[in-house]
Design an enzyme around this catalytic site. Structure first.
Site, mmCIF file in Angstrom:
data_model
loop_
_atom_site.group_PDB
_atom_site.id
_atom_site.type_symbol
_atom_site.label_atom_id
_atom_site.label_comp_id
_atom_site.label_asym_id
_atom_site.label_seq_id
_atom_site.Cartn_x
_atom_site.Cartn_y
_atom_site.Cartn_z
ATOM 1 N N PRO A 1 0.828 -1.212 0.000
ATOM 2 C CA PRO A 1 0.000 0.000 0.000
ATOM 3 C C PRO A 1 0.860 1.260 0.000
ATOM 4 C CG PRO A 1 -0.832 -1.595 1.573
ATOM 5 C CD PRO A 1 0.482 -2.118 1.103
ATOM 6 N N GLU A 2 0.522 2.201 -0.880
ATOM 7 C CA GLU A 2 1.245 3.468 -0.956
ATOM 8 C C GLU A 2 0.371 4.571 -0.368
ATOM 9 O OE1 GLU A 2 3.076 4.213 -4.746
ATOM 10 O OE2 GLU A 2 3.589 2.113 -5.033
ATOM 11 N N HIS B 1 -4.733 -14.625 10.180
ATOM 12 C CA HIS B 1 -3.894 -13.464 9.912
ATOM 13 C C HIS B 1 -4.397 -12.183 10.576
ATOM 14 C CE1 HIS B 1 -1.607 -15.900 7.199
ATOM 15 N NE2 HIS B 1 -2.613 -16.069 6.373
ATOM 16 N N ARG C 1 1.433 -11.239 5.556
ATOM 17 C CA ARG C 1 2.890 -11.319 5.479
ATOM 18 C C ARG C 1 3.603 -10.832 6.745
ATOM 19 N NH1 ARG C 1 4.220 -9.382 -0.746
ATOM 20 N NH2 ARG C 1 2.526 -10.535 -1.766
ATOM 21 N N ARG D 1 23.130 15.373 -7.531
ATOM 22 C CA ARG D 1 22.812 13.948 -7.410
ATOM 23 C C ARG D 1 22.834 13.261 -8.776
ATOM 24 N NH1 ARG D 1 20.325 12.118 -2.600
ATOM 25 N NH2 ARG D 1 19.802 13.765 -1.113
#
Length: 271
Positions: A2-3, A91, A110, A152
């Site tokens: 998830p972002e 879970h 997970r 950079r």
């Protein structure tokens, strides 16, 4: 994983359901997540009233009258609001049980999620203290990106995903924003003009806003707090579209690994 849009979608889903509720107890079934859940969380939250839920980058701040717990969804985690006493699945790792007969349940196949204690000043926690500006904040701009990129040589795709550059930017939306701004993901961050960074900052805000409104992106197993999937996957221009036609020019979308992450782009539209 998830972002930011998925985390914000989760926040919007659970915030009105838990605000003002009093936590009777915290039930921890599996303490060994990404970091062990400290017992301090259980002791501090038991009997406390919830004040609200905020987001910082990809973290959820569960605010109570006694302090703030910091939650992360990890790679596959999700929150849901269930009736207190609902039989847990294998879970379902912890519940915040409220006095009104409901519980906020965290599910994570997970076990890469987390629940930590941030106390009275959660933004000083080591996970949050060095994060860059939120993409919707006044501090975030093309000028900020240009300043941070000076000298950079790292690829701009990797640069965008540095937590100190912009908070919460992940793989999917970095690819999508670079496409919208017409910037090749391998271009060196320090060799991009201010005008292009200004376009990129706008693209980042636009793509994240649209994803939030669509409820996030469901690629594998994301769903919001009510179990509904996100629909932004239907609008993705490049991510996970290798070999398909570019929506602008018709050439094939390419896939490359940049910084150990899959990146998708159009070689003709992005330079």
């Amino acid at each position: 994983m998830p972002e930011l849009p998925e985390v914000e979608t989760t926040r919007r889903g659970i915030a009105p359901l838990v605000a003002g509720a009093r936590i009777e107890r915290v039930v921890v079934r599996e303490r060994r997540l990404r970091w062990p859940i400290p017992r301090q969380v259980e002791h501090a939250l038991a009997g406390a009233a919830m004040l609200g839920v905020r987001r910082r980058a990809k973290y959820l701040l569960l605010e109570s009258e006694r302090g703030t717990a910091i939650a992360h969804l990890g790679m596959s985690g999700s929150f849901s609001v269930v009736a207190a006493g609902t039989e847990p699945d294998v879970h379902d790792h912890y519940d915040l049980v409220f006095d009104g007969g409901t519980a906020l349940r965290f599910t994570d196949p997970r076990k890469f999620g987390s629940l930590l204690w941030g106390g009275r000043e959660p933004l000083r926690h080591k996970l949050l203290a060095d994060l860059g500006p939120e993409p919707f904040s006044a501090e975030f701009s093309g000028a900020w990106l240009k300043e941070r990129s000076l000298g950079r040589r790292v690829a701009v795709k990797s640069f965008l995903m540095m937590p100190a550059v912009v908070a919460g930017m992940g793989n999917i939306y970095a690819s999508e924003a670079l496409y919208r701004a017409g910037i090749h993901p391998r271009r060196a961050a320090g060799r991009i003009a201010l005008s292009r960074y200004e376009a990129l900052a706008r693209a980042i805000r636009d793509v994240l806003s649209e994803a939030i409104e669509a409820g996030g992106t469901t690629l594998r197993d994301f769903a919001d707090a009510r179990g509904r999937p996100g629909y932004f996957a239907q609008r993705l221009d490049v991510y996970d579209r290798e070999g398909q036609s570019c929506r602008r020019c018709g050439s094939s979308i390419r896939r490359s690994v940049i910084g150990q992450r899959a990146s998708y782009y159009c070689a003709r539209c992005q330079t």
